[in-house]
Design a protein around this motif. Structure first.
Motif, PDB file in Angstrom:
ATOM      1  N   ASN A  25       9.899   5.101  -8.659  1.00  0.00           N
ATOM      2  CA  ASN A  25      10.692   3.613  -7.979  1.00  0.00           C
ATOM      3  C   ASN A  25      11.328   4.971  -6.507  1.00  0.00           C
ATOM      4  OD1 ASN A  25      10.631   1.654  -9.571  1.00  0.00           O
ATOM      5  ND2 ASN A  25      11.922   2.744 -10.782  1.00  0.00           N
ATOM      6  N   TYR A  26      11.354   5.640  -6.049  1.00  0.00           N
ATOM      7  CA  TYR A  26      11.625   6.290  -4.847  1.00  0.00           C
ATOM      8  C   TYR A  26      10.818   6.372  -4.574  1.00  0.00           C
ATOM      9  CZ  TYR A  26      16.182   9.201  -7.152  1.00  0.00           C
ATOM     10  OH  TYR A  26      16.977   9.028  -7.360  1.00  0.00           O
ATOM     11  N   GLU A  27       9.449   6.368  -4.663  1.00  0.00           N
ATOM     12  CA  GLU A  27       8.185   5.916  -3.871  1.00  0.00           C
ATOM     13  C   GLU A  27       8.203   5.467  -3.436  1.00  0.00           C
ATOM     14  OE1 GLU A  27       6.370   8.847  -1.800  1.00  0.00           O
ATOM     15  OE2 GLU A  27       8.064  10.215  -3.342  1.00  0.00           O
ATOM     16  N   ALA A  28       8.749   4.041  -4.590  1.00  0.00           N
ATOM     17  CA  ALA A  28       7.815   2.740  -4.452  1.00  0.00           C
ATOM     18  C   ALA A  28       9.290   2.146  -2.696  1.00  0.00           C
ATOM     19  CB  ALA A  28       8.550   1.738  -4.870  1.00  0.00           C
ATOM     20  N   TRP A  29      10.234   2.833  -2.953  1.00  0.00           N
ATOM     21  CA  TRP A  29      11.684   2.513  -2.298  1.00  0.00           C
ATOM     22  C   TRP A  29      11.029   2.900  -0.746  1.00  0.00           C
ATOM     23  CZ3 TRP A  29      15.446   3.836  -6.385  1.00  0.00           C
ATOM     24  CH2 TRP A  29      15.469   2.086  -7.358  1.00  0.00           C
ATOM     25  N   LYS A  30      10.742   3.936  -0.552  1.00  0.00           N
ATOM     26  CA  LYS A  30      10.331   5.026   0.463  1.00  0.00           C
ATOM     27  C   LYS A  30       9.080   3.773   1.787  1.00  0.00           C
ATOM     28  CE  LYS A  30       9.727   8.809   0.291  1.00  0.00           C
ATOM     29  NZ  LYS A  30       9.088  10.505   0.507  1.00  0.00           N
ATOM     30  N   TRP A  31       8.198   3.513   0.208  1.00  0.00           N
ATOM     31  CA  TRP A  31       7.345   2.791   1.203  1.00  0.00           C
ATOM     32  C   TRP A  31       7.128   1.601   1.489  1.00  0.00           C
ATOM     33  CZ3 TRP A  31       5.167  -1.778  -0.772  1.00  0.00           C
ATOM     34  CH2 TRP A  31       3.355  -2.329  -0.561  1.00  0.00           C
ATOM     35  N   CYS A  32       8.643   0.538   0.777  1.00  0.00           N
ATOM     36  CA  CYS A  32       9.270  -0.758   0.990  1.00  0.00           C
ATOM     37  C   CYS A  32       9.283  -0.711   2.894  1.00  0.00           C
ATOM     38  CB  CYS A  32       9.511  -1.141   0.527  1.00  0.00           C
ATOM     39  SG  CYS A  32       9.106  -2.212  -1.163  1.00  0.00           S
ATOM     40  N   ASP A  33      10.174   0.975   2.930  1.00  0.00           N
ATOM     41  CA  ASP A  33      10.865   1.107   3.830  1.00  0.00           C
ATOM     42  C   ASP A  33       9.790   0.800   5.167  1.00  0.00           C
ATOM     43  OD1 ASP A  33      13.935   0.983   2.698  1.00  0.00           O
ATOM     44  OD2 ASP A  33      13.771   2.891   2.407  1.00  0.00           O
ATOM     45  N   ASN A  34       8.597   1.652   4.932  1.00  0.00           N
ATOM     46  CA  ASN A  34       7.938   2.307   5.394  1.00  0.00           C
ATOM     47  C   ASN A  34       7.503   1.008   6.060  1.00  0.00           C
ATOM     48  OD1 ASN A  34       5.764   3.327   6.593  1.00  0.00           O
ATOM     49  ND2 ASN A  34       4.434   3.545   5.828  1.00  0.00           N
ATOM     50  N   GLN A  35       6.594  -0.301   5.522  1.00  0.00           N
ATOM     51  CA  GLN A  35       6.094  -1.509   5.603  1.00  0.00           C
ATOM     52  C   GLN A  35       7.125  -2.326   6.316  1.00  0.00           C
ATOM     53  OE1 GLN A  35       2.993  -1.855   5.440  1.00  0.00           O
ATOM     54  NE2 GLN A  35       2.653   0.194   4.360  1.00  0.00           N
ATOM     55  N   ASN A  36       8.138  -2.541   5.547  1.00  0.00           N
ATOM     56  CA  ASN A  36       9.096  -3.414   6.417  1.00  0.00           C
ATOM     57  C   ASN A  36       9.285  -2.792   7.938  1.00  0.00           C
ATOM     58  OD1 ASN A  36       9.583  -4.864   4.235  1.00  0.00           O
ATOM     59  ND2 ASN A  36      11.285  -4.051   3.199  1.00  0.00           N
ATOM     60  N   ASN A  37       9.494  -2.122   8.396  1.00  0.00           N
ATOM     61  CA  ASN A  37       9.534  -1.596   8.765  1.00  0.00           C
ATOM     62  C   ASN A  37       7.527  -1.364  10.301  1.00  0.00           C
ATOM     63  OD1 ASN A  37      12.347  -0.766   9.757  1.00  0.00           O
ATOM     64  ND2 ASN A  37      12.371   0.154   7.933  1.00  0.00           N
ATOM     65  N   ARG A  38       6.815  -2.023  10.190  1.00  0.00           N
ATOM     66  CA  ARG A  38       5.611  -1.822  10.148  1.00  0.00           C
ATOM     67  C   ARG A  38       5.599  -3.178  10.951  1.00  0.00           C
ATOM     68  NH1 ARG A  38       1.287   1.058   6.844  1.00  0.00           N
ATOM     69  NH2 ARG A  38       0.255   0.650   9.082  1.00  0.00           N
ATOM     70  N   TYR A  39       4.538  -3.818  12.275  1.00  0.00           N
ATOM     71  CA  TYR A  39       3.686  -4.985  12.779  1.00  0.00           C
ATOM     72  C   TYR A  39       3.246  -5.865  11.690  1.00  0.00           C
ATOM     73  CZ  TYR A  39       2.242  -8.809  15.236  1.00  0.00           C
ATOM     74  OH  TYR A  39       1.255 -10.182  15.292  1.00  0.00           O
ATOM     75  N   HIS A  40       3.566  -6.587  11.110  1.00  0.00           N
ATOM     76  CA  HIS A  40       2.611  -7.448   9.973  1.00  0.00           C
ATOM     77  C   HIS A  40       1.898  -8.998  11.038  1.00  0.00           C
ATOM     78  CE1 HIS A  40       3.381  -5.542   6.818  1.00  0.00           C
ATOM     79  NE2 HIS A  40       4.386  -4.653   7.197  1.00  0.00           N
ATOM     80  N   LYS A  41       0.768  -8.842  10.664  1.00  0.00           N
ATOM     81  CA  LYS A  41       0.025  -9.653  11.808  1.00  0.00           C
ATOM     82  C   LYS A  41      -0.071 -10.936  10.944  1.00  0.00           C
ATOM     83  CE  LYS A  41      -4.265 -11.398  13.426  1.00  0.00           C
ATOM     84  NZ  LYS A  41      -5.571 -11.376  13.209  1.00  0.00           N
ATOM     85  N   ALA A  42       0.568 -11.341   9.576  1.00  0.00           N
ATOM     86  CA  ALA A  42       0.437 -12.481   8.964  1.00  0.00           C
ATOM     87  C   ALA A  42       2.067 -13.130   9.412  1.00  0.00           C
ATOM     88  CB  ALA A  42       0.713 -12.583   7.670  1.00  0.00           C
ATOM     89  N   VAL A  43       3.190 -12.472   9.564  1.00  0.00           N
ATOM     90  CA  VAL A  43       4.390 -12.925   9.770  1.00  0.00           C
ATOM     91  C   VAL A  43       4.822 -13.338  11.518  1.00  0.00           C
ATOM     92  CG1 VAL A  43       5.326 -13.171   8.030  1.00  0.00           C
ATOM     93  CG2 VAL A  43       5.576 -10.789   9.204  1.00  0.00           C
ATOM     94  N   ASP A  44       3.902 -12.102  12.045  1.00  0.00           N
ATOM     95  CA  ASP A  44       3.980 -11.856  13.306  1.00  0.00           C
ATOM     96  C   ASP A  44       5.142 -11.060  13.696  1.00  0.00           C
ATOM     97  OD1 ASP A  44       3.333 -12.232  15.393  1.00  0.00           O
ATOM     98  OD2 ASP A  44       3.805 -13.753  16.725  1.00  0.00           O
ATOM     99  N   CYS A  45       5.829 -10.179  12.991  1.00  0.00           N
ATOM    100  CA  CYS A  45       6.983  -9.698  13.281  1.00  0.00           C
ATOM    101  C   CYS A  45       7.162  -8.594  12.678  1.00  0.00           C
ATOM    102  CB  CYS A  45       8.234 -10.534  13.357  1.00  0.00           C
ATOM    103  SG  CYS A  45       8.589 -10.427  11.918  1.00  0.00           S
ATOM    104  N   ILE A  46       8.355  -7.864  13.192  1.00  0.00           N
ATOM    105  CA  ILE A  46       8.410  -6.632  12.192  1.00  0.00           C
ATOM    106  C   ILE A  46       9.592  -7.073  11.661  1.00  0.00           C
ATOM    107  CG2 ILE A  46       9.842  -3.630  11.774  1.00  0.00           C
ATOM    108  CD1 ILE A  46       8.152  -3.542  14.916  1.00  0.00           C
ATOM    109  N   PRO A  47       9.158  -6.998  10.067  1.00  0.00           N
ATOM    110  CA  PRO A  47      10.216  -7.725   8.598  1.00  0.00           C
ATOM    111  C   PRO A  47      11.062  -7.411   9.318  1.00  0.00           C
ATOM    112  CG  PRO A  47       8.020  -7.146   8.411  1.00  0.00           C
ATOM    113  CD  PRO A  47       8.327  -6.321   9.403  1.00  0.00           C
TER     114      PRO A  47
END
Length: 437
Positions: A282-304
């Motif tokens: 879970n520690y690694e999962a939350w770190k991964w979520c923070d990384n993905q949430n602060n990256r640009y995603h083409k599907a939503v055309d924004c940084i979540p």
């Protein structure tokens, strides 16, 4: 310089020479050619043209063409990459993250080249089903209006050849793509409540949550098609303050955002991962979520995370830490006759001084807290070692052992004869007297 570039450059040089030859006519001499004019027309440097002039402007292959170094920057990590490719992990970014954890300093392009030349290690994919030809319309929601949630499952292989399943709770904001995942030993309803509360604390409480027809949420539908909620889930909705919308049965496209998130977790985060305990995972999962949430995603055309913090969180309500909310984080457990409670497949001891038959249990990180029913007092804490052995506590048993009393009247009697007193050691020397004295 590869062969294609060499051929293209040779064509340019030949064409320029022919043009200069046609312009100068009989005065043209290749040995006295104007290198400055060739530099302007070809774009090559003067030094390159001088070297080519010595060879009559003919490009020859380099002497080291085709030779490869014995060791490269990726040589020490080929075993890890080969093992991932054999497991079906072919995502170059995932492989780069795995070998960077072990000290790799190379680039993503180097990893892509290695994968391209070792595709034979990747097991063949199963045959895909032909598309059905149906077409649906994507719908959108306002900021903070709708979240989607679902469970995903993964097999965990242990070192002794056995395996078991863990459940991954996933929730995503439909408007901006802000995501949250958490792993549990199983997908029980109490773990669903814990995962939802943890997600709401990070993302806020939306207007409604979109989910499928899981038994921990809905029991069935009435004659008019309205859902009959699970009574515990209905009480949970009223306590937190949100509504639930159900997808059409056997139609996962309705909540495609969270379905895609579960797939992304399996293909990106879980691919080739080795972990110690679920808490570490879970520690690694939350770190991964923070990384993905602060990256640009083409599907939503924004940084979540940026969009969620600006627009979604303002429309979502804040989850207050009340007693009614905390009781869902601390589920009730019955105490066994030998003073243990069972939580996540393991048994933990309760002090003998606690006389109630039930208590509340909560795990935070690597510590298990056991409370009374009113959450006023911490009865005992345990270190969660994830061992299958029972965890005893101080004062779990009294010093006096329990005594069993007869359960039916005693009717049988026996007789014990009177025991003679022992003879004295000097009795043999008492002549004429009592030998027992």
């Amino acid at each position: 310089m590869n062969e294609n570039n060499s051929n293209g450059l040779q064509t340019i040089i030949t064409q320029v020479i022919e043009e200069m030859k046609s312009e100068q006519g009989d005065k043209f001499d290749i040995n006295r050619i104007n290198l400055a004019e060739m530099e302007r027309r070809t774009g090559m440097t003067r030094a390159q043209l001088r070297r080519l002039k010595k060879n009559d402007f003919q490009i020859t292959p380099h002497a080291l063409t085709g030779r490869k170094a014995d060791t490269t920057i990726i040589s020490g990590y080929t075993g890890v990459i080969d093992d991932l490719l054999k497991k079906g992990v072919s995502n170059s970014e995932v492989i780069l993250e795995r070998i960077q954890e072990q000290g790799f300093q190379g680039s993503l392009t180097t990893v892509k080249r290695y994968i391209q030349s070792h595709k034979y290690l990747i097991p063949p994919k199963r045959q895909t089903v032909a598309p059905q030809g149906n077409r649906g319309r994507r719908y959108s929601s306002d900021a903070g209006e709708s979240y989607q949630m679902d469970w995903g499952f993964v097999n965990v292989d242990t070192g002794d050849g056995t395996s078991y399943k863990v459940a991954c709770f996933a929730m995503i904001c439909h408007h901006c793509g802000e995501r949250y995942i958490e792993f549990f030993p199983n997908a029980k309803q109490e773990n669903l409540f814990i995962g939802m509360i943890h997600a709401f604390k990070r993302m806020g409480v939306p207007g409604h949550v979109l989910t499928d027809n899981m038994k921990s949420v809905v029991l069935h539908r009435d004659s008019e098609g309205h859902p009959v909620w699970n009574h515990d889930y209905e009480a949970f909705m009223n306590t937190i303050g949100f509504e639930t919308k159900l997808c059409r049965p056997r139609h996962p496209f309705t909540k495609g955002s969270v379905e895609r998130l579960v797939r992304f977790v399996k293909e990106n985060f879980l691919a080739g991962r080795v972990f110690g305990t679920i808490t570490d995972l879970n520690y690694e999962a939350w770190k991964w979520c923070d990384n993905q949430n602060n990256r640009y995603h083409k599907a939503v055309d924004c940084i979540p995370h940026e969009r969620h913090s600006v627009s979604c969180i303002k429309n979502a309500s804040i989850l207050m830490d009340t007693f009614d909310v905390r009781k869902y984080l601390c589920p009730i457990r019955c105490i066994s006759f030998d003073g243990f409670v069972t939580y996540e497949g393991r048994r933990f001891g309760i002090p003998y001084s606690y006389v109630q038959h039930t208590c509340r249990v909560q795990r935070e990180d690597f510590t298990l807290y056991i409370y009374d029913l009113e959450l006023r007092k911490v009865l005992i804490t345990h270190d969660v070692t994830w061992s299958r052995k029972d965890s005893f506590c101080k004062g779990q048993f009294t010093d006096d052992q329990p005594e069993e009393n007869p359960s039916v009247p005693v009717k049988i009697s026996i007789t014990q004869k009177k025991e003679d007193p022992p003879k004295s050691a000097f009795a043999k020397f008492a002549f004429g007297g009592d030998r027992n004295e």
